[in-house]
Motif scaffolding. Structure first.
Motif, mmCIF file in Angstrom:
data_model
loop_
_atom_site.group_PDB
_atom_site.id
_atom_site.type_symbol
_atom_site.label_atom_id
_atom_site.label_comp_id
_atom_site.label_asym_id
_atom_site.label_seq_id
_atom_site.Cartn_x
_atom_site.Cartn_y
_atom_site.Cartn_z
ATOM 1 N N SER A 268 -12.658 -0.394 0.847
ATOM 2 C CA SER A 268 -12.180 -0.482 -0.343
ATOM 3 C C SER A 268 -12.901 0.550 -1.758
ATOM 4 C CB SER A 268 -12.290 -1.525 -0.926
ATOM 5 O OG SER A 268 -11.440 -1.960 -1.725
ATOM 6 N N SER B 142 -5.700 5.048 4.785
ATOM 7 C CA SER B 142 -4.843 5.431 3.197
ATOM 8 C C SER B 142 -5.961 5.100 2.249
ATOM 9 C CB SER B 142 -4.466 3.384 2.981
ATOM 10 O OG SER B 142 -3.721 3.971 1.538
ATOM 11 N N VAL C 298 1.049 -1.282 0.388
ATOM 12 C CA VAL C 298 -0.080 0.155 0.016
ATOM 13 C C VAL C 298 0.871 1.194 0.557
ATOM 14 C CG1 VAL C 298 -1.915 0.819 1.141
ATOM 15 C CG2 VAL C 298 -1.640 -1.216 1.528
ATOM 16 N N CYS D 273 -10.426 -0.297 8.430
ATOM 17 C CA CYS D 273 -9.564 0.361 7.392
ATOM 18 C C CYS D 273 -10.315 0.469 6.241
ATOM 19 C CB CYS D 273 -9.126 -1.549 6.514
ATOM 20 S SG CYS D 273 -8.456 -2.790 7.475
ATOM 21 N N VAL E 36 -9.442 2.121 3.072
ATOM 22 C CA VAL E 36 -8.583 2.001 1.835
ATOM 23 C C VAL E 36 -8.862 2.422 -0.101
ATOM 24 C CG1 VAL E 36 -6.311 0.466 0.773
ATOM 25 C CG2 VAL E 36 -7.129 0.228 3.131
#
Length: 933
Positions: free
Chosen positions: A368, A459, A329, A390, A392
């Motif tokens: 995601s 991220s 990543v 998460c 991302v």
């Protein structure tokens, strides 16, 4: 933050109004899929009710009510845009009030014919082709046969459940490592190829898994097959002695030798199990995972899944993901698997609320790519294989995307990749999470398998809020921001402690910012291009009102409370309580650090700032207390700078800070070389003060300052001490040691409303409305397990049960920083080894392996000789070779240099000759020709 909450509150109000006329569907474990789905005639399965949901979704509000019980999924529940609701007509999947509803990614193995095998082991025949990676007996995950055996007392790295490699290639992707035959298993493994290695990387930034090809007992080697992709960076399995990688090997039949272990022979489809005492296999409930992601919300930015909500559901028993696809990543250090028990991609205005995630094989919730205005709130994550939550984005959304694997694994030239790079600001596409939130949640004891994990991982995302979360007992980060794209995040009111327990060179909060402005990590004009910084870090990141603590008596390499690593720029850090460690700022731009409190033996870590970095440090309370683990003398200096600019001031706004060194109240140093007078002569802290900040009650966690505190005169402002972490049922303090008596307070879940009551137990039983009702402070005098639960006015439980253990001991032992703070003086530590420093031909050298700060500051190099300084008069051989400070000497000709002793031996060996010295610094390697005297 306010706008996000306002939108969520409006949406919630609309949901409540519309639920009054919602289409209601019901599911029950004792229902029937041929039924009509009414309350009286419920369906039996999740998949069946979806057929009905699709008929009404988007046209009217739909609520699917689950009756109490377990619901087994044999395939992932996939919800695309056809299941979308609207803001006025949402789709809700919810547990009936007070019902315990569990969604399982497993199947129940029934009618098993167990037979005694030998040595306490039993065996049963399963259908041909059966395969699984976990076994649950009566709801508890069992241990797959392994060496060394699982250490229930200390399951962490370094416990008896791990062994040390003897040697290895130390390069991903590893092909072998060697073991010590004196400590390794002596059992004959007929099929080593079934085994899976779980090994920590040599630099201890995380772990990797490999399948085994073979074992060579004569060479003491394990040969490795596929694997090694579970993290980034080139380092693999290796090292020697205490610096060697820790590992264990699972799924070996011959290692099935203790109660609680199991093994599945996939060639014969036979399951072997060694039951623990008291388990009757004829009555035991046997479950095995069959799917990875339990629920997927999958749409696109053009056709998103909208307004789908999950409330009050327990998710459990999904497959491990560590041998699935991982991707590096950006230029953060991590790799991730895009999957989760609840996986969202192309989702808008969806939420997970009041849900629990336990014994999940991979990540908990994963957003995601394209995601907007989604929320995770009031939820609990425990024993997940990987991270909890998460966010991302897609690499396609990043205008210039590089990874460490590009350079270190695939041999690409980062500079070549930069040619003709896109210089437009901001994201390239909208395939990234934005305006999403995770709040009021509990995350602990996650990272069961993967060790490069976080409670909240961010991220390639924009404007993510992490608020009021309690995060503790994890192998690596509490919260990690992997990269500088695209900022705007708010990290607030979190309570983070006991993190970075199995890894090093990290922090409870950690960030990187290695985007277009970052070419290296020296902070120089050549390696840090300031004018490009705002291309990716388009909005400031705010870190405020958090408590981040380290109560352990040891601190791993780095483990700064707030660790802003390479390139992290445009952060505003204020109103944070930092205990047991402190703040680090590495190369980056425009970080404002103000109105924070740090109490620690660890000095502030200011590392390789660019010239004119625009960093500001003001109105903070800095307290030095006690000794850093591994040292016998109390810390004297407040700052440990590494390679900061000398030709310009570090900061033009470094002022009004309060300093108090309990160890050396009168003759402390601000930096390693400057006392306060000299520091002020350099132009810093002209309006600072020295003195006791007068904390109200540090023993009980109140670090507000009293009215007579000199900090208030400097402009410091008290901030609340009771708002850290989740606001569900709370036990204060949350367990711990006491000697005579400890007073405990219980706080109700703030959502319970009028008439709410907290019930608790002191005997280990589960709290109910028939337990003890909390009315006043509880006084404990014996070791006690306290459990508590909030109930609303109707007697319905609200939120989760909470549990804390209070241990009575003869004398409470505190870490050095806290004991020194409480007693008001430093009383010394036991003698232990410390970093060796020695002058060699005019160069002051340090064994870097013994100095965690230097390991962190130079780029993670854990062996060699760090050059602290070179004397201009005596260091001619170094200066002539253009070898400067901050380089780490790791090789002379072909000889590896572990420490100063190795270097001196080499210099004696090559006396009078010209040698080639290999130095490393900040991810770069360089050779220097040195003429030895």
């Amino acid at each position: 933050m306010g706008n996000i909450k306002y939108r969520f509150l409006v949406a919630l109000l609309l949901i409540v109004i519309n639920q009054l006329q919602a289409k209601e569907l019901f599911v029950s474990p004792i229902g029937n899929d041929s039924h009509s789905g009414t309350k009286e005639n419920p369906f039996a399965t999740f998949s069946r009710v979806l057929l009905e949901v699709k008929k009404f979704a988007g046209k009217e509000a739909v609520t699917v009510w689950f009756h109490e019980g377990s619901y087994y999924l044999d395939k992932t529940i996939l919800l695309d845009s056809e299941y979308s609701g609207t803001s006025l007509n949402p789709v809700m999947f919810a547990a009936l009030p007070g019902a315990n509803v569990t969604i399982k990614g497993s199947k129940h193995l029934e009618y098993l014919n167990w037979k005694a095998y030998k040595n306490g082991i039993y065996v049963t025949q399963l259908p041909s082709g059966t395969n699984f990676d976990q076994l649950f007996i009566n709801g508890e995950r069992q241990v797959r046969a392994r060496f060394p055996n699982y250490d229930y007392q200390n399951p962490l790295r370094g416990g008896n459940g791990y062994d040390l490699v003897a040697d290895g290639t130390d390069n991903r992707y590893d092909t072998w490592f060697s073991f010590n035959p004196k400590t390794f298993s002596s059992k004959d493994w007929k099929h080593p190829e079934t085994g899976i290695v779980h090994a920590f990387q040599s630099h201890n930034w995380g772990n990797m898994q490999y399948r085994i090809i073979d074992i060579n007992r004569d060479e003491h080697k394990i040969y490795l097959n596929e694997g090694g992709w579970q993290l980034q960076r080139r380092y693999g399995i290796g090292g020697k002695g205490e610096k060697a990688s820790w590992f264990f090997i699972e799924n070996i039949f011959e290692e099935l030798d203790v109660p609680g272990e199991w093994f599945l022979d996939t060639t014969t489809s036979k399951l072997y199990y060694y039951p623990e005492t008291g388990i009757k296999l004829s009555e035991a409930k046997v479950e095995v995972p069959v799917i990875k992601d339990l629920i997927q919300l999958k749409g696109t930015s053009k056709s998103p899944v909208k307004n789908i909500h999950f409330k009050g559901l327990n998710f459990t028993q999904s497959n491990y993901t560590f041998m699935e696809t991982y991707e590096p990543v950006a230029r953060g250090d991590w790799a991730i698997h895009r999957g989760g028990a609840v996986f969202m991609e192309g989702a808008e205005n969806c939420s997970v609320e009041d849900c629990s995630f336990e014994y999940i094989g991979g990540n908990g919730v994963f957003m995601s790519g394209y995601n907007r205005d989604n929320a995770v709130r009031n939820s609990k994550f425990v024993h997940t294989g990987e991270s909890a939550v998460c966010f991302v984005g897609s690499p396609d959304a990043v205008r210039f995307y590089q990874t460490w694997d590009d350079k270190e694994i695939h041999g690409k030239d980062w500079e070549e990749m930069r040619k003709n790079m896109d210089l437009k600001p901001g994201p390239k596409t909208d395939d990234y999470p934005k305006n999403c939130i995770v709040e009021n949640s509990i995350m602990h004891d996650f990272g069961d398998v993967g060790k490069q994990v976080a409670g909240v991982y961010i991220s390639m995302s924009h404007k993510i809020t992490a608020s009021h979360n309690s995060i503790y007992n994890c192998p690596r980060a509490g919260i990690c921001i992997n990269d500088g794209t695209w900022g705007g995040h708010i990290i607030e009111h979190n309570d983070i402690w006991e993190t970075v327990r199995e890894t090093g060179e990290h922090g409870p909060f950690n960030s990187w910012g290695r985007e277009r402005q970052w070419k290296g990590s020296r902070g120089s004009d050549e390696e840090f291009i300031k004018k490009l910084t705002k291309l990716d870090a388009i909005d400031n990141v705010i870190i405020r009102n958090n408590k981040i603590a380290n109560y352990r008596k040891s601190i791993s390499a780095g483990n700064w409370t707030i660790d802003l690593d390479d390139g992290s720029s445009y952060f505003e850090i204020y109103n944070n309580l930092n205990l047991g460690s402190t703040i680090k700022l590495r190369d980056g731009m425009a970080r404002k650090v103000y109105n924070n409190i740090t109490v620690s033996a660890v000095p502030l870590g200011w590392h390789v700032w660019p010239k004119n970095s625009e960093d500001e440090i003001y109105r903070n309370i800095f307290v030095i207390s006690g000794a850093i683990p591994g040292k016998t003398e109390g810390t004297k200096n407040f700052i440990r700078p590494v390679a900061l600019p000398t030709e310009t001031k570090w900061s033009t706004h470094y002022d009004q800070n309060l300093y108090w060194n309990i160890n050396y109240p009168n003759d402390f140093l601000v930096t390693e070389n400057l006392n306060m007078e000299a520091w002020q002569q350099e132009g810093y802290d002209l309006n600072a003060a020295i003195g006791n900040p007068n904390f109200v009650d540090p023993l009980n966690g109140n670090y507000q300052v009293k009215e007579n505190s000199p900090a208030l005169k400097l402009g410091f402002k008290n901030f609340p001490m009771g708002e850290f972490g989740h606001q569900m049922t709370r036990i204060v303090p949350f367990g711990g040691e006491f000697s005579e008596e400890i007073k405990v307070t219980l706080k109700a879940d703030i959502r319970a409303g009028n008439g709410a009551k907290v019930y608790f137990t002191l005997d280990g039983s589960e709290p109910s409305v028939y337990a003890l009702e909390y009315s006043k402070e509880i006084k404990l005098h014996h070791t006690t397990t306290l459990k508590a639960q909030t109930f609303d006015a109707n007697g319905v439980p609200v939120g989760f049960k909470t549990e804390a253990i209070f241990n009575k001991v003869k004398t409470v032992s505190y870490p050095s920083w806290l004991s020194t703070l409480l007693t008001g003086k430093y009383e010394g530590e036991k003698a232990v080894s410390k970093a060796i420093e020695k002058e060699v031909f005019g160069a002051s050298l340090i064994n870097i392996a013994d100095d965690p700060d230097l390991i962190d500051a130079t780029g993670g190099y854990n062996f060699g000789c760090y050059i602290k300084s070179i004397d201009a008069g005596k260091g001619k051989i170094w200066l002539d070779a253009k070898l400067d400070r901050d380089w780490v000497i790791q090789q002379v000709n072909e000889d590896i240099i572990q420490n100063i002793s190795d270097l001196e031996k080499c210099f004696q060996k090559y006396k009078g000759q010209k040698v080639v010295i290999t130095g490393v610094r900040d991810y770069n390697s360089k050779t220097f020709e040195v003429k030895l005297p």
